[in-house]
Design a protein around this motif. Structure first.
Motif, mmCIF file in Angstrom:
data_model
loop_
_atom_site.group_PDB
_atom_site.id
_atom_site.type_symbol
_atom_site.label_atom_id
_atom_site.label_comp_id
_atom_site.label_asym_id
_atom_site.label_seq_id
_atom_site.Cartn_x
_atom_site.Cartn_y
_atom_site.Cartn_z
ATOM 1 N N GLY A 574 0.810 -1.212 0.000
ATOM 2 C CA GLY A 574 0.000 0.000 0.000
ATOM 3 C C GLY A 574 0.846 1.265 0.000
ATOM 4 O O GLY A 574 0.422 2.318 0.485
ATOM 5 N N ILE A 575 2.041 1.178 -0.521
ATOM 6 C CA ILE A 575 2.918 2.351 -0.575
ATOM 7 C C ILE A 575 2.845 2.968 -1.965
ATOM 8 O O ILE A 575 2.976 2.263 -2.972
ATOM 9 C CB ILE A 575 4.378 1.960 -0.254
ATOM 10 C CG1 ILE A 575 4.451 1.364 1.159
ATOM 11 C CG2 ILE A 575 5.301 3.169 -0.391
ATOM 12 C CD1 ILE A 575 5.770 0.695 1.482
ATOM 13 N N GLU A 576 2.640 4.259 -1.985
ATOM 14 C CA GLU A 576 2.487 4.965 -3.250
ATOM 15 C C GLU A 576 3.766 4.867 -4.087
ATOM 16 O O GLU A 576 4.866 4.886 -3.548
ATOM 17 C CB GLU A 576 2.195 6.442 -2.948
ATOM 18 C CG GLU A 576 1.536 7.163 -4.099
ATOM 19 C CD GLU A 576 1.516 8.661 -3.835
ATOM 20 O OE1 GLU A 576 1.653 9.424 -4.799
ATOM 21 O OE2 GLU A 576 1.386 9.045 -2.654
ATOM 22 N N TRP A 577 3.566 4.756 -5.414
ATOM 23 C CA TRP A 577 4.714 4.714 -6.311
ATOM 24 C C TRP A 577 5.235 6.135 -6.498
ATOM 25 O O TRP A 577 4.834 6.827 -7.441
ATOM 26 C CB TRP A 577 4.328 4.104 -7.659
ATOM 27 C CG TRP A 577 4.065 2.627 -7.592
ATOM 28 C CD1 TRP A 577 4.283 1.793 -6.539
ATOM 29 C CD2 TRP A 577 3.532 1.809 -8.633
ATOM 30 N NE1 TRP A 577 3.927 0.524 -6.843
ATOM 31 C CE2 TRP A 577 3.465 0.485 -8.127
ATOM 32 C CE3 TRP A 577 3.107 2.042 -9.947
ATOM 33 C CZ2 TRP A 577 2.992 -0.576 -8.892
ATOM 34 C CZ3 TRP A 577 2.633 0.988 -10.701
ATOM 35 C CH2 TRP A 577 2.578 -0.320 -10.178
ATOM 36 N N SER A 578 6.136 6.517 -5.622
ATOM 37 C CA SER A 578 6.634 7.884 -5.682
ATOM 38 C C SER A 578 7.995 7.912 -6.361
ATOM 39 O O SER A 578 8.826 7.014 -6.143
ATOM 40 C CB SER A 578 6.720 8.441 -4.250
ATOM 41 O OG SER A 578 7.921 9.144 -4.078
ATOM 42 N N ASP A 579 8.213 8.936 -7.152
ATOM 43 C CA ASP A 579 9.464 9.052 -7.896
ATOM 44 C C ASP A 579 10.698 9.129 -7.001
ATOM 45 O O ASP A 579 11.820 8.963 -7.474
ATOM 46 C CB ASP A 579 9.427 10.284 -8.813
ATOM 47 C CG ASP A 579 8.834 9.928 -10.164
ATOM 48 O OD1 ASP A 579 9.069 8.800 -10.622
ATOM 49 O OD2 ASP A 579 8.107 10.764 -10.738
#
Ligand SMILES: [Fe+3]
Ligand SMILES: [Mg+2]
Ligand SMILES: [Zn+2]
Ligand SMILES: [Zn+2]
Lengths: 770, 329
Positions: A574-579
């Motif tokens: 549930g971790i956002e795909w952050s750059d």
């Protein structure tokens, strides 16, 4: 006259590796020194002796048959019975020429050049000066040239050459080092070498050929060299242009290349050696040993093992190689093949397959009957850890704790080996290669055929992996139909654990906690397993715990792209795909979109509990590697980075969450959360990787403790390809031993799929018996 | 559409939906059976059922598939398809407009290839008992007497030709069904191959095998041919035409494009002497513009299909049982 002094005659049976290793001349010398009469001969069971003397003399003789046996022999049993004595017998003879079918004798592996032979080829006065096929009963080719048993010259590819009178005299003289040395040869009568440039016909022969190879390599050329078990591709390891050219032509862009050196001193100039490393390098098997690279070594250009802390080194092991490499030389010596195919070993085939890679060829006319790659080993806390078991080790049997019917096991899909059993002996083939191409398939067929013929085995059953699409299994099915024998299927990780049980001779009922970590294997629930704790013995297993399933979008695509495993792990946690995360940053927007859709729809997302994929995900998250070009690359790099940094006292494992249930599961999302939060706090990759290794070791201990509480088992086995990782194996073993466990690791067969066939064979034997 | 209308509904469907769509001299009679006279002595017969989700997809619909699928099966024996029958199993609640679209697609496809739909049947099943609509079509074609095209006719030395890019249909269906947005819209290649086959037969009398690589893809068809003919097949990976979008989609999904279904491509196995001429003819046809020689038939006791990779190894092209699962340990 006391009873002990009366003349007796004993018939003595010696079994084990006792043929082709100078055993009969040894018996002859022993009998002479003990003043015994009688005879010795080879037969299908090994060596048979009749000796006559006093009882004490005979008893002492039998003791020395084992205690003073030649270094290459491996005596299993010495049995004797008393028979009628023969009057007026005075001499002790060596009988030759008996030939029988149904051989029980073992075939010796190939043996590296001995010091006596080495001295001869370097002595200008010797008739074998600079002769590349020099050998004696203490050294030389065996398995690779044997066509059938019993072992004599006619049953080897040396039957192509008629011995000259000098060689014949040596061969016939029991006092000579070359008495019945089957490959015995000299420049007069034996095989010879020649050099050709690719695409040209002009041959340079003999010593000039060897010189031409040296010159070609010195000028940056790539030479295909026919050795003992097949062809190598050689070039100068310091010449980055040559190495780049070799990589380009071989389409092998990153995987480390092995190098060969003439002596330990040269080896020390490129690698850091422990005492155990040195012993292993100089052993008569002369394997490739994976060593820590010496920083800034000039004779090893970066391209040999790009980005790796390790380098595989082998000492020149045949007279031919000894003549080619001088002290100080470091040559790349990589297998003469295309990508995953088996190595070339036939002259014409090699010229056909390697002509686009090699600038020139060094050929010879001693035929190779059985192809055999170099073996690869690592050292773990002073013990041997096999990575690839082949030349020097194959086909020595592994002794099973019990007897059983003959079975044939065909191994897995990559690093394939086959295995046949006879009684309590398991004959594991040399490394065959990665299935999935035609050449490997036919190599598998040849290897099986050769082993079955050599040992005269007709398998009662054939055993393969449970994976529905392994080509080895399809081949086994054909075998089963053709020979009308039943086919058994064995679960992948059970086979891994059983291989460990077999090599440690654990009795069949005995259960261990088998920790099996690898890339992928087909599970009984049709998911892909690979992070398993099994309560297993040789016939059965129960899945005790595993890593929680991670969806692998695209299956094999994930295996090639660790970044995809990382993104899947993030998604699951549930971790956002952050750059700001490396794995996300390197993934193109379009790929992210499709990946996200795949994960949401659970489309072509194979559920997997693989520890290999968890290593991949962590490697990518830490920015170590997002795309791999060979199997295990990401994990190897993680190990190297962590090993460089490790100071255990300074680091702690991450918290581990175990999900309780019928089968326990390790919640990997919790681990991913901790790693990501460290990454976002700019903790270094090295720190994270050290903690990750400690965490995996801790997981192993934690679950094993739970298993012990429930099943009262004190023995833990570590198996599966992940345990090629020396750092992890060491940490896990320390933790387990601290908790009072007995820990089994591999020392005879590889923890990777190269050992699978052994486990399959033993399971099949037990199941057929029950 | 309501279930249980009995004969009346069926008659209405035929009158208002199918008859206009399939209009031809035979179907206006609306009888229980149709009588035909066939030219020639050898007749080819084929039947196939069509289930596809979604019913409409980029490049076609279940209607196109139902006609072209059976037409192509007929064409693969070298015959000229003439007549089709069509049976419909329709799920209660399917909007009539959709059925009309399907019927019209079938009519158009039939017209394009010159076959007549001459008999039909409809059944309506309860909701949840079908995916909107299933269609079965059967077909009849006539065969020139001198042709012996069959999957056991491949001979070592023969050349393997593919009529165009592989994998388009399977990937197109997957992308709409699973809501995957690939770089560019991939369209199904759904088409009737009868016309192409006609010009091919006219060009070469030495075509040994024709096959439309539908489900299981090129890999499945070639493995069957190799097994039936008792030979091996060697492909050259680099020569197999694949659209870039299809290639990268397969890469993402971990699929081998050779295993993905096609609906408008054929594989021809032909004597080496005729290969170049046949290839040229095919390239002149709209459905054969991307045709390419992709390999050859060889002797092999194992009847393997292998593909020579960029590296030069011979990868075994096998048929997975069930889904393609990872094999790398
Ligand atoms: Fe494995
Ligand atoms: Mg069909
Ligand atoms: Zn020697
Ligand atoms: Zn000689």
């Amino acid at each position: 006259m006391g009873l002990a002094m009366r003349m007796q005659r004993w018939r003595i049976r010696v079994t084990g590796v006792v043929q082709g290793v100078g055993y009969r001349p040894f018996v002859w010398r022993l009998a002479h020194s003990s003043r015994l009469s009688g005879w010795v001969r080879n037969d299908s069971m090994g060596v048979l002796i009749e000796a006559q003397g006093s009882r004490t003399e005979l008893a002492e003789f039998c003791g020395r048959l084992r205690s003073e046996a030649p270094s290459l022999s491996l005596v299993r049993d010495i049995l004797h019975e008393t028979i009628d004595s023969v009057p007026k017998e005075h001499a002790f003879r060596i009988n030759t020429g008996q030939k029988e079918a149904d051989p029980h004798a073992f075939v010796s592996p190939d043996v590296s050049i001995c010091s006596d032979c080495l001295a001869e080829i370097n002595d200008p006065a010797d008739r074998r000066y600079q002769y590349p096929f020099t050998n004696c009963t203490a050294c030389g080719p065996r398995y690779t040239i044997i066509t059938k048993l019993p072992y004599d010259r006619a049953s080897t590819t040396m039957s192509d050459f008629e011995m000259c009178t000098s060689c014949r005299r040596e061969y016939d003289n029991p006092a000579d080092r070359r008495f019945h040395a089957q490959p015995n040869a000299c420049p007069e009568c034996g095989p010879s070498t020649w050099f050709i440039k690719s695409g040209e016909n002009q041959e340079i022969r003999g010593r000039d050929a060897m010189q031409a190879v040296k010159e070609s390599v010195a000028r940056g050329g790539i030479v295909a060299i026919k050795g003992v078990g097949g062809f190598h591709l050689a070039c100068d390891a310091r010449n980055s242009e040559a190495v780049a050219k070799l990589r380009e032509r071989k389409h092998r862009f990153e995987k480390p290349l092995a190098v060969m050196v003439a002596d330990i001193a040269t080896c020390e100039s490129i690698a850091v050696l422990s005492d155990a490393d040195r012993v292993l390098l100089e052993s008569r098997q002369r394997p490739i040993v994976v060593l820590h690279r010496q920083e800034g070594a000039e004779s090893l250009c970066e391209l040999v093992a790009p980005g790796s802390d390790f380098v595989g080194v082998v000492l020149a092991y045949s007279p031919l190689h000894s003549l080619l490499l001088r002290p100080g030389d470091v040559w790349v010596m990589t297998s003469g093949n295309l990508s995953d195919e088996p190595i070339a070993y036939d002259n014409d085939d090699a010229i056909e397959r390697l002509r686009k890679i090699a600038d020139a060829f060094l050929l010879h006319d001693r035929r190779i009957e059985t192809v055999c790659d170099d073996s690869v080993l690592r050292v773990l806390d002073g013990e041997v850890l096999p990575i690839r078991r082949s030349r020097g080790y194959a086909p020595l049997p592994i002794k099973l704790p019990t007897d059983g019917p003959p079975v044939l096991a065909v191994g897995g899909e990559i690093k394939a080996t086959a295995c046949v059993t006879k009684g309590h002996h398991c004959f594991l083939s040399q490394h065959i290669g990665d299935m999935g191409n035609q050449e490997t398939l036919s190599a598998m067929e040849n290897a099986v055929d050769h082993l079955l013929r050599l040992y005269n085995i007709k398998p009662d059953s054939v055993v393969a992996d449970q994976h529905p699409n392994y080509l080895s299994s399809a081949w086994a099915e054909q075998f089963s139909r053709k020979h009308a024998v039943p086919m058994l299927r064995v679960q992948h990780h059970h086979a891994h654990v059983a291989s460990l049980l077999a090599e440690h001779s654990i009795v069949p009922e005995e259960k261990i906690i088998g920790v099996c970590f690898d890339g992928t294997g087909f599970g009984t629930d049709e998911a892909i397993w690979g992070g398993e704790w099994l309560i297993a013995n040789a016939s059965d297993f129960e899945r005790y715990a595993h890593l929680a399933y991670l969806p692998l979008p695209g299956g094999d695509a994930c295996i090639r792209h660790p970044s995809r495993s990382a993104l899947a792990a993030l998604y699951q946690a549930g971790i956002e795909w952050s750059d700001s995360l490396a794995s996300v940053f390197v993934t193109a927007a379009k790929e992210r979109t499709v990946l996200d859709q795949q994960l949401q729809r659970n489309f072509r997302c194979v559920p997997s509990s693989s520890m290999g994929r968890l290593f991949d995900a962590v490697a990518s998250l830490c920015g170590v590697r997002h795309v791999v070009s060979y199997e295990g690359q990401a994990a190897m790099e993680c190990e190297a980075i962590a090993a460089r940094k490790l100071d255990e006292s300074q680091f702690k494992p991450y918290d581990i969450t175990v999900i309780d249930g019928d089968i326990q599961q390790i919640d990997t999302t919790h681990l991913i959360h901790q790693i990501v939060s460290e990454l976002l706090r700019k903790r270094s990759a090295a720190d994270i990787l050290v903690r990750f290794h400690l965490t995996v070791a801790e997981m192993i201990a934690r679950i094993s403790l739970n298993a012990r509480a429930k099943h009262r088992i004190d023995r833990v086995g570590l198996t599966g390809g992940v345990f090629q990782n020396v750092l992890l194996t060491r940490l896990a073993r320390q933790r387990l031993m601290h908790e009072g466990f007995e820990v089994l690791t591999h020392t005879i067969v590889p923890p990777n799929d190269g050992g699978l066939a052994l486990g399959q064979a033993w399971i099949a034997q037990r199941r057929t018996v029950l | 559409l309501a279930h249980g209308g009995g004969g009346k509904l069926s008659a209405e469907l035929i009158e208002h939906v199918f008859a206009p769509a399939f209009a031809n001299e035979h179907v206006t009679l609306l009888g229980d059976s149709t009588t035909l006279s066939l030219p020639g002595q050898r007749i080819a017969v084929s039947t196939d059922s069509f289930v596809v989700q979604p019913l409409f997809f980029p490049g076609g619909s279940i209607g196109h598939l139902a006609v072209n699928g059976t037409v192509n099966d007929l064409a693969m024996s070298g015959s000229k398809p003439l007549y089709l029958t069509a049976g419909f199993i329709i799920e209660e609640g399917l909007p009539v407009e959709k059925l009309i679209r399907i019927a019209n697609d079938m009519g158009a496809a039939a017209k394009q290839v010159g076959v007549s739909i001459i008999a039909g049947d409809t059944k309506v099943v309860e909701r949840e008992c079908g995916d909107g609509c299933y269609i079965n079509t059967s077909g009849i074609g006539v065969l020139p007497t001198n042709l012996h095209i069959a999957s056991n006719q491949a001979k070592p030395g023969d050349v393997v030709i593919i009529s165009g890019t592989v994998g388009d249909h399977g990937v197109a269906i997957m992308s709409v069904r699973e809501g995957l947005s690939f770089e560019s819209q991939i369209e199904s290649d759904c088409a009737s191959l009868a016309g192409l086959v006609q010009v091919m037969i006219d060009t070469s009398p030495n075509i040994h095998v024709l096959r439309d690589p539908t489900r299981g893809g090129v890999a499945m068809s070639l493995n069957e041919i190799a097994a039936d003919s008792g030979c091996g097949i060697e492909l050259d990976d680099a020569s197999i035409p694949i659209k870039e979008a299809v290639r990268s989609a397969c890469e993402f999904l971990g699929l081998d494009p050779l295993l993905v279904a096609n609906e408008g491509k054929l594989i021809a196995i032909v004597s080496a002497v005729d290969a170049d001429r046949l290839l040229e003819t095919m390239k002149l046809h709209p459905l054969g513009q991307d045709a390419a020689i992709i390999g050859r038939v060889v002797e092999d006791a194992h009847h393997l299909v292998v593909a020579r990779t960029a590296v030069g190894t011979k990868r075994i092209v096998s048929i997975p049982i069930g889904e393609q699962l990872p094999r790398i340990c």
